[in-house]
Every structure is written in structure tokens, then in C-alpha cells.
Design a protein around this motif. Structure first.
Motif, short mmCIF file in Angstrom:
data_model
loop_
_atom_site.label_atom_id
_atom_site.label_comp_id
_atom_site.label_asym_id
_atom_site.label_seq_id
_atom_site.Cartn_x
_atom_site.Cartn_y
_atom_site.Cartn_z
N LEU A 520 -12.90 -9.76 7.95
CA LEU A 520 -12.32 -8.54 8.50
C LEU A 520 -13.27 -7.88 9.49
N PHE A 521 -14.53 -7.81 9.13
CA PHE A 521 -15.52 -7.23 10.05
C PHE A 521 -15.55 -8.02 11.35
N ARG A 522 -15.43 -9.31 11.22
CA ARG A 522 -15.49 -10.15 12.42
C ARG A 522 -14.29 -9.90 13.33
N LYS A 523 -13.16 -9.65 12.71
CA LYS A 523 -11.98 -9.34 13.51
C LYS A 523 -12.20 -8.05 14.28
N VAL A 524 -12.74 -7.07 13.59
CA VAL A 524 -12.96 -5.77 14.21
C VAL A 524 -14.03 -5.86 15.30
N HIS A 525 -15.03 -6.68 15.07
CA HIS A 525 -16.15 -6.73 16.01
C HIS A 525 -16.09 -7.94 16.93
N ARG A 526 -14.89 -8.44 17.10
CA ARG A 526 -14.73 -9.66 17.87
C ARG A 526 -15.31 -9.55 19.29
N PRO A 636 -23.47 -15.55 16.41
CA PRO A 636 -22.79 -14.31 16.82
C PRO A 636 -22.33 -13.47 15.63
N GLN A 637 -22.09 -14.10 14.52
CA GLN A 637 -21.57 -13.34 13.39
C GLN A 637 -22.61 -12.37 12.81
N LEU A 638 -23.87 -12.53 13.25
CA LEU A 638 -24.89 -11.55 12.86
C LEU A 638 -24.43 -10.14 13.17
N VAL A 639 -23.73 -10.01 14.29
CA VAL A 639 -23.22 -8.70 14.71
C VAL A 639 -22.36 -8.10 13.61
N SER A 640 -21.45 -8.90 13.09
CA SER A 640 -20.55 -8.40 12.05
C SER A 640 -21.28 -8.24 10.72
N GLU A 641 -22.16 -9.17 10.44
CA GLU A 641 -22.92 -9.08 9.19
C GLU A 641 -23.68 -7.76 9.14
N CYS A 642 -24.34 -7.44 10.24
CA CYS A 642 -25.14 -6.22 10.26
C CYS A 642 -24.24 -4.99 10.22
N ALA A 643 -23.12 -5.06 10.88
CA ALA A 643 -22.19 -3.93 10.82
C ALA A 643 -21.74 -3.70 9.38
N ALA A 644 -21.53 -4.78 8.67
CA ALA A 644 -21.12 -4.65 7.26
C ALA A 644 -22.27 -4.10 6.42
N LEU A 645 -23.46 -4.59 6.69
CA LEU A 645 -24.62 -4.11 5.93
C LEU A 645 -24.80 -2.61 6.11
N GLU A 646 -24.59 -2.20 7.33
CA GLU A 646 -24.69 -0.78 7.66
C GLU A 646 -23.80 0.05 6.73
N GLU A 647 -22.65 -0.49 6.40
CA GLU A 647 -21.71 0.24 5.55
C GLU A 647 -22.15 0.24 4.09
N PHE A 648 -22.83 -0.82 3.70
CA PHE A 648 -23.09 -0.96 2.26
C PHE A 648 -24.54 -0.74 1.86
N GLU A 658 -36.17 -0.99 4.58
CA GLU A 658 -34.92 -1.72 4.77
C GLU A 658 -34.09 -1.08 5.87
N GLY A 659 -34.01 0.24 5.81
CA GLY A 659 -33.24 0.96 6.81
C GLY A 659 -33.81 0.76 8.20
N TYR A 660 -35.12 0.83 8.27
CA TYR A 660 -35.76 0.66 9.58
C TYR A 660 -35.49 -0.74 10.13
N CYS A 661 -35.62 -1.72 9.27
CA CYS A 661 -35.43 -3.10 9.73
C CYS A 661 -33.98 -3.33 10.16
N LEU A 662 -33.06 -2.79 9.39
CA LEU A 662 -31.65 -2.96 9.77
C LEU A 662 -31.36 -2.27 11.10
N THR A 663 -31.90 -1.07 11.25
CA THR A 663 -31.69 -0.34 12.51
C THR A 663 -32.27 -1.13 13.68
N SER A 664 -33.46 -1.66 13.49
CA SER A 664 -34.07 -2.45 14.57
C SER A 664 -33.23 -3.68 14.87
N MET A 665 -32.74 -4.31 13.82
CA MET A 665 -31.89 -5.49 14.00
C MET A 665 -30.65 -5.11 14.81
N GLN A 666 -30.04 -4.00 14.43
CA GLN A 666 -28.85 -3.53 15.13
C GLN A 666 -29.16 -3.28 16.61
N SER A 667 -30.29 -2.64 16.87
CA SER A 667 -30.65 -2.36 18.26
C SER A 667 -30.84 -3.65 19.02
#
Lengths: 688, 219
Positions: A520-526, A636-648, A658-667
């Protein structure tokens, strides 16, 4: 439980035979496939021995008819090649069920992999896309991928744009049936009635044996009295059993009421009762009831009370709880899990026609048609079967064909395997009629049917709304589980134990759901994934310097790299992210990746200046390197994986490492996405 | 939990972002701060990008998480995901570089726009050891800081000047803000709203409460 409904199996087989006998128009291939299908079902039910025989039977049939065809009327069978292929695949499977047979009895099932039991039938939950087969990739942990689907490293295929890829997920009722299979396995006690019927079975056998032993003349005279006495005995047994069962039930009922009162007393503080509170009371009553029947909760509680500072006890209790599928906490977990999956399924099982250039393939529509068919009733789904073999055949082989065309460099055998599994998956799907006895399921099912046409029109905005709602549901579910858990075991209500509890609950909760959730995340972040992919292709051979890494932070001399590329270890680590199915573990993976980057950077800078002290890298250096690592990861699915992680991600982790690393990854991911448009003016910026 | 006052059985968690252009010396600033106060185990392996520090200020325990950000222009667009939920921001410029001061002004505007007045801002002129090459006047910088409700500091990572004060001051201000927020919340009815703001008040475990040292000691 459903995978081997003996009656259904028999019907299938009889239909097969009658059809084979009656229908001269039934092609040999179809018939061979029918047999194969039965074999697959048996395999799914862990009846490896019988499955093995069926596979051999299918091979036998194929070789026999081909031989006949070859010897006499040449060329009457048109699908020779396909039949040979089927035979080959049956042989493969026969081999594996032979092994499975040897390995029996099956190893005990742990909760975290609730599906092992049925894994074989679900080797199948395979990525099927209209017009293209996406091979099971390491970065696509498909739900229920069985042992045969161990991800093949180095076998990665990136989504092609506009493909509208669909991973085929199991219908919710199957999802649920696996949850049930598991809990039934642990229930070994028989009710009085069941016991009586077993006893009666034995009596009857004795009676028959005795009758057979009697000489014919005597038999005639004694038969009546024997029969009567048997009937009397059986009746007596049943009546006694019935009385016992009633008494038991009354007792249970009384106990339930007592416990209910106890639960009510506990929650008495609140004046008015809301629906949630009511539900909590019911759940708590269940917990009390469970504790009357089972001793382990008491033992653990006493133990923890004795040694309150022992963290191993807490983790022991939590894992013990997770391994008891009939504990109310786990029952609730399964129910909530199912609810979420039920909401996910109608969305993720349908492809969004994202690319108008790509027409819907028949496979898709045919599948949904047949599926809704099989939902209605058994007889109708039988009809569905007879026409299905034709349809599925065409589909699977046309898939095969297209896949070969699209991916001509891919190993041929793999595609063939896929096509078979595609078919197998299709066949299995057909056989899953909803369990008729369960009103819950049928209700959900009808709801699902209603949603189907709606789903196809879902636009991005709706998808996003849906995603939001599901994410919220999951948060609520986890909270609910945690509170029931703490209610059941008050000793867990300390900060550190609670963390452990949440982590364990989440792992159990997310593991079977993650792939569908991610879909579902992948659909949204296609769109974002597509951008990432374009950048990835554009920068395939880029050096770290090209994405802005300072030259002192990577070796210019390729000899220093021993044939690999800079920051290889971090790339390898990051690739592992997609293999975990639990947010917490994924976060840990990102943290490890960043730490590896820092370690590599230090090594590299030491190469440059021998005298340099510790080269601590700040964000100015970290982000370009992380972008480089993300590019090389080619996922490419890293994009969706990280978006999902952000939620959970937990609030507590949000401002931590953890938050810092995820934020850096997102950036870094966002930066990579922007690369192909040149939006960030790559070369005219100054950097230190 | 009683609002605002009282004993030291609370732990504040604050997030501080470090903003500023690439060459202004953010990294050395932060490294210097840690180097002095802590032995290595308090520094995560992410070293200069992300670090946490435990402080004890007037009997209250503070966990500080310092987030470094990338200064390059091309990463500017990514700022918001770094500074959301921050309690404080340290905006660093190089006193010899007028341009870096302009960048700080841009950051201030953005932060005020996005986060309002809840965030405590510190504007830091670094490299005061290069006083001779100063291009940003003290009056201008301090005047500007005052006009936007920020505090101004002068530091030198090289000489280890002004860094300690900067962080201590910032922590105190963030505590005041948090306490004011608590009071406001205490007056209101419910406090169960799960806002994603960074202030967390955690009940202490009893054993650690006794370990409180003097002001700003390393725990």
C-alpha cells in the motif's frame, strides 16, 4: 485447516475423473493439470506422501499420453511442449515432497512464522503482474513466501515504470485460516461428545469385525441382537457424553459469570461504561478465565515477583505469552491483525491502472471473475474449475512468454518456475471458498465484494486517505494489545518491561502484515519511487564525488578498494533492511548503516592523511555519503519502507539516534529522488 | 504529575538542531562541547552528526539530543524534517563571512514561520579567534538577534570559548519554555493529547535521582 477438506478433495477428484471420462473434449494437458492441482493441495496439507504419488501420477499420465500420441496419431496433442514442461515441474515438486516426506513429522511451529505449515501451498504468493512476472526478489518479501522462495541474492530486478505491478496477496479468509490452523494445533483436549463418538467408532469397528468372523449361518441369527446391542451401547455413550457436556458447560458458564464480576469490580472506578471499556472488561474476563485453565501465567508472575530485577524473566514471560496462541492477548492480536489485513487486501490485491499504455491483461480480470465466482457457492465454484484450467493455462504460459521477452537475459528456468507457481497460485485461489460455518467471515466477505468495484476507482487521494486510516488502526491495535498485555501481567508495567513488551507485540503483529502494508505504501509513493529509479539509472556509475562527497572521504585509487566500490559494507547493510518485517528491526538496520558509514569514512580519511586524528564526520559529510550509499543500494522501495517506518517509529525513539538516522535516511532519499531532475544543481554548489 | 515545580524526579528530553552553512564550524563546535564534558562512551559512533548529552541543571535532569544538519545549499530543502519537533535551534555563522550571516537570517525566518515562538533560538558567531578578519559587526548581529527574540553568543571552537555557556543557557531557556507549557497544560483539563512535541516528562527511577551532582555536571 482448509487446505485439506477431505470431502472437497474427493469432489474435486471425482469431478476430475468424471470429466476425464465424459469429456472427450478435455485436453490431456488439462487433465494433467487437474492431477497436479490435487497434488499441490495435498502438499499444502503436509500430506507429502500422497502428494508425491499424485505428482508421479501426473507425470505418468503426461508421459503415457505423449507416448501414445507420438506412436500412433502424430501431433494430435498440440501442447506437447507445455506438457513436457508441466511434467518437469511435477518432477521437481515430487522431489521436494519426497524430501518433505522424509522430514516428517513437521517441526513445531513458532508464532513468528505462523505459516510454515502451509508454506508449500503458498510458495505461490508470488508476484504476478499484468504482463510481467516479477521474480521473488530479496527486496520483496512476499507474504507467506515458503521455503522454496528463499530470496536469491543477486537476483534483483527493478520495477519497470508504468508496469502497475501487483503482488498477489492471499484473500483475507485464507490469511485467517492460517491463524486458525495454528491455534487449533495446540488444542488437544477432546470434548465429552468427541470422546464418545471416538468410542462409538471403535465399538462399531469391533462389531463389524465380529460379524465378519462369524460363520454365515450364525451371522444371520446373531446379527440382529448384535446390532441392537451395538445401537444401545452407542446411544448410552452419547447420552452420558451429552449430560457430561451440559454439566461442564453449566460450570463454565457459572465460572464465567464469576470472573465477569471480578472483572467488573476491577474496572468499577469509572462511572459510565463506554463501548471500549465494555470490550476491555470482556477481554479481561477472558484473561481470568484463561488463567484458571492454565498455570503458566501464575508461575511466571510469582517468579517475577521473587526476582523483580531480572530482565531475562521478563523477556521469558513475553516470549512465552507470544507462543501461546490461545491466550486472550494472542487471540486479540490475531483478530486485529486479520482486521487490518482485511482492509489492506482489497487495495493491495488490485492493480491501479497507472499506465494507460498498458492494457489490463486477461489474467487479472479472469482471476477476479473466477474468484468472486468461487466465493458464491461450492457448486458454482466447481463450474469455475472446469473453465479455469483453460484460462489459467493460457494466462500462465502467456506470462511466461512475455516475461521471457522482457527479460531475455534472465535465466530461463526461473521464469518457467514462476509460471508454474503462478498457475499453482491461481489454482489454489480457486479452491478457497469461504468457510461457510463462520458468519464473521462471510460477513467480511460480502463487505469485500461490495468494495471491489469501488476499489478500482480509487484515486491517489483516496489511497492516501485509506493509508492514513490503516496506519491509525494499527496504532490503535498496538495500544490495545499493550494495554491488555499489561492488564494480564501487571508485573510488566515498568518502563523497561513495557518497551520490551511493545517490541515483541509489534514484531508478532507486523511480521505477517508487512508485505501487504508495504504494498500500500508503495502504491501511494509510486511517483517518488519512479524518481528514485530514474536517478539510480542516471547515476549508476557515479563516483562518490559526483554526489558531493568530499574527496578526502573516499579513496581515489581503485586498488585500495580491492575490486569493490567505496562504502560497500554500508550498502550491503542497507540492502538487508527490506528483509526484516518489523519496523524496529528495520530502524536498527538503518542505524547500523550510518554507523558503518562513519567507520568507513574514518578509514578512508586515514588513508589520505596518515597523521589525522579521529575524523568525526558531521552532517555536511554524512548526507552526501548516505545519498551515495542509497543510490548504490538500487532499491527504490526504500522510499516506501522509510515512509512506513516514519509512521511506526516510537515517540521515544523520535529524537534519539534512531530518529536521527531515519531522518537522515529520508533526506538522502529525497535528495536522490531530486537528482535526475537536476533540481539541486549538483555541480554549482560549494561544499567544504 | 504536578505542573511545573518541585523535586528533581523529572527528566526533560530536548532536541536541538544545529543549522548553518557548511564551512562555519558547526561540527567542531559540537565536538568541542562533547570532548570537554564527556568521556567517549557518551559519544555515539555517529560522532559529530548526532549526539546525546545528559545534564543536571538546578536539580533537574536533562537529556539533550543534538542534531547536526547538512549546510550545503542543495540540502536546504530537507531542513523541515530535521527541525520539526525541535525545542531549540543553534544557528551558526562565521564572523569572517557576511554571507553565512545572511543564511542565518533566512533560517530564522523559516523557523519562526514553521515552528512559531515555541522554539528557543540561539545565534552563534563562531571563529572569534579570527577577530581581525571580522566581517559581521557585533552590534549588527546582536541587534538582529534581539529583534527576532533570539540570544546571541560569540564562540571559538578553536580556543574553546563560549561554547559551554551557549549550551547551558539554551538548556535553561528550554526548561523554562517546557515548564510554562506544563503549567498551561495543567490548567487545562486533559493532558493525554499525544502531541509529537519533543518534551517528555518521564518519572524517574528512584536510584538515579540520588546521583544528582552540581550544576551541569556530567551524569
Amino acid at each position: 485447516m482448509q487446505n485439506l477438506h477431505p470431502e472437497r478433495l474427493v469432489t474435486t477428484i471425482t469431478t476430475t475423473t468424471t470429466m476425464a471420462a465424459a469429456g472427450a473434449d478435455m485436453k490431456p494437458l488439462q487433465h494433467a493439470m487437474k492431477i497436479a492441482k490435487v497434488a499441490i493441495q495435498l502438499d499444502a496439507g503436509n500430506r507429502h506422501k500422497e502428494a508425491y504419488c499424485e505428482y508421479l501420477r501426473s507425470i505418468n499420465f503426461i508421459t503415457h499420453s505423449l507416448l501414445e500420441d507420438a506412436v500412433s496419431r502424430q501431433g494430435e496433442i498440440v501442447e506437447v511442449e507445455k506438457m513436457l514442461r508441466l511434467a518437469e515441474q511435477c518432477l521437481e515438486r515430487a522431489k521436494s515432497s519426497f524430501i518433505g516426506r522424509r522430514d516428517e513429522p513437521a517441526t513445531p511451529i513458532s508464532y513468528t512464522t505462523p505459516i510454515n505449515l502451509a508454506a508449500l501451498s503458498l510458495t505461490t504468493a508470488l508476484a504476478v503482474s499484468p504482463g510481467k512476472i516479477v521474480s521473488p526478489q530479496p527486496q520483496e518479501p512476499v507474504i507467506y513466501s515458503g521455503p522454496k522462495h528463499n530470496p536469491r541474492p543477486g537476483q534483483r530486478k527493478v520495477l519497470s515504470e508504468g508496469g502497475g505491478e501487483v503482488i498477489t496477496f492471499l484473500p483475507p479468509e485464507i490469511f485467517q485460516s492460517f491463524q486458525i490452523v495454528e491455534s487449533q494445533d495446540t488444542r488437544k483436549e477432546l470434548t465429552p461428545i468427541e470422546e464418545a463418538s471416538r468410542l462409538n467408532q471403535k465399538l462399531k469397528e469391533n462389531y463389524e469385525a465380529r460379524l465378519a468372523r462369524l460363520p454365515p449361518a450364525q451371522a444371520r441369527t446373531q446379527k440382529t441382537s448384535l446390532t441392537l446391542s451395538l445401537q444401545r451401547q452407542m446411544m448410552e455413550n452419547l447420552i452420558i457424553a451429552k449430560a457430561r457436556q451440559d454439566a461442564l458447560q453449566r460450570k463454565m458458564e457459572e465460572r464465567r459469570l464469576r470472573l465477569q464480576e471480578e472483572a467488573n469490580r476491577r474496572f468499577a472506578a469509572s462511572g459510565t461504561i463506554t463501548a471500549e471499556e465494555q470490550e476491555q472488561r470482556v477481554l479481561y474476563t477472558n484473561v481470568l478465565e484463561y488463567e484458571q485453565d492454565h498455570d503458566w501465567p501464575k508461575l511466571w508472575k510469582a517468579n517475577i515477583k521473587k526476582n523483580p530485577d531480572d530482565p531475562t524473566l521478563v523477556s521469558g514471560l513475553v516470549s512465552c505469552l507470544l507462543s501461546c496462541p490461545d491466550h486472550p492477548v494472542m487471540m486479540l492480536l490475531k483478530r486485529l491483525q486479520y482486521r487490518v489485513y482485511n482492509r489492506l487486501y482489497p487495495i493491495v490485491s488490485k492493480s491501479l491502472p497507472t499506465s494507460p499504455a498498458l492494457p489490463m491483461k486477461p489474467s487479472h480480470s479472469a482471476q477476479s471473475l473466477l474468484m468472486s465466482d468461487s466465493h458464491q457457492n461450492v457448486s458454482k465454484s466447481e463450474v469455475g474449475h472446469s473453465m479455469s484450467s483453460d484460462a489459467s493455462l493460457n494466462i500462465s504460459f502467456s506470462h511466461d512468454h512475455i516475461a521471457n521477452e522482457e527479460d531475455s537475459d534472465g535465466p530461463h528456468t526461473l521464469d518457467r518456475e514462476n509460471s508454474f507457481e503462478d498457475l499453482e497460485q491461481f489454482l489454489t485461489q480457486l479452491d478457497w471458498a469461504p468457510s461457510h460455518g463462520d458468519p464473521d467471515v462471510t460477513f467480511e466477505q460480502s463487505q469485500l465484494d461490495q468494495e471491489e468495484p469501488l476499489v478500482q476507482d480509487l484515486e491517489m487521494r483516496d489511497l492516501k486517505e485509506h493509508l492514513k486510516a490503516i496506519v491509525k488502526d494499527i496504532h490503535i491495535a498496538i495500544d490495545q494489545l499493550l494495554s491488555l498485555c499489561l492488564l494480564s501481567f501487571e508485573c510488566l508495567n515498568t518502563a523497561s518491561s513495557k518497551d520490551l513488551c511493545v517490541a515483541s507485540i509489534e514484531e508478532a503483529f507486523f511480521t505477517p502484515l508487512w508485505s501487504s502494508l508495504l504494498a500500500l505504501f508503495r502504491k501511494v509513493h509510486r511517483e517518488r519511487e519512479l524518481s528514485f529509479e530514474s536517478s539510480m539509472r542516471l547515476y549508476r556509475d557515479a563516483s562518490p564525488g559526483d554526489v558531493g562527497v568530499a574527496s578526502k572521504l573516499y579513496p581515489q585509487d581503485p586498488v585500495m578498494l580491492h575490486g569493490s566500490y567505496p562504502y560497500d559494507s554500508a550498502v550491503q547493510e542497507l540492502r538487508l533492511l527490506c528483509k526484516d518485517c518489523c519496523p524496529q528491526r528495520k530502524l536498527e538496520c538503518i542505524v547500523r548503516t550510518l554507523r558503518l558509514i562513519c567507520a568507513c569514512a574514518e578509514d578512508y580519511s586515514c588513508l589520505h592523511e596518515a597523521e589525522s586524528k579521529t575524523a568525526a564526520i558531521g552532517a555536511d559529510d554524512l548526507l552526501p555519503i548516505l545519498s551515495y550509499v542509497a543510490l548504490h543500494c538500487e532499491l527504490p522501495q526504500l522510499v516506501s519502507e522509510c515512509a512506513a517506518l516514519e509512521e511506526f517509529i516510537h515517540e521515544g525513539y523520535l529524537i534519539g539516534e534512531e530518529g536521527y538516522c531515519l531522518t537522515s535516511m529520508q533526506s538522502a532519499l529525497q535528495y536522490v529522488e531530486s537528482l535526475h531532475t537536476g533540481g539541486f544543481q549538483l555541480h554549482n554548489t560549494k561544499f567544504t | 504529575m504536578a505542573a511545573g515545580g518541585g523535586a528533581g524526579n523529572k527528566t526533560y528530553s530536548f532536541k536541538v538542531v544545529l543549522l548553518g552553512e557548511g564551512c562555519v564550524g558547526k561540527t567542531s563546535l559540537v565536538l568541542r562541547y562533547c570532548e570537554n564534558k564527556f568521556n567517549d562512551k557518551h559519544i555515539t559512533t555517529l560522532q559529530a552528526s548526532f549526539l546525546t548529552k545528559k545534564l543536571n541543571i538546578t536539580g533537574k535532569r536533562v537529556n539533550l539530543a543534538i542534531w547536526d544538519t547538512a549546510g550545503q545549499e542543495r540540502f536546504h530543502a530537507l531542513g523541515p524534517i530535521y527541525y520539526r519537533d525541535s525545542n531549540g535551534a543553534i544557528l551558526v555563522y562565521d564572523i569572517t563571512d557576511e554571507d553565512s550571516f545572511q543564511k542565518v537570517k533566512n533560517w530564522v525566518k523559516e523557523l519562526r514561520k514553521m515552528l512559531g515562538n515555541e522554539i528557543c533560538l540561539c545565534i552563534v558567531g563562531n571563529k572569534v579567534d579570527l577577530e581581525k578578519e571580522r566581517h559581521v559587526s557585533v552590534e549588527e548581529a546582536e541587534g538582529y538577534a534581539e529583534s527576532v527574540g533570539a540570544k546571541h553568543y560569540h564562540t571559538s571552537a578553536k580556543l574553546n570559548k563560549g561554547i559551554e555557556e551557549l549550551f547551558l543557557d539554551l538548556c535553561k531557556r528550554m526548561m523554562e519554555t517546557a515548564q510554562a507549557e506544563e503549567r498551561a497544560k495543567g490548567n487545562g483539563a486533559s493532558q493525554s493529547t499525544t502531541s509529537r512535541r519533543g518534551v517528555q516528562i518521564v518519572d524517574d527511577d528512584p536510584q538515579a535521582a540520588t546521583a544528582a551532582g552540581g550544576c551541569c555536571s556530567s551524569a
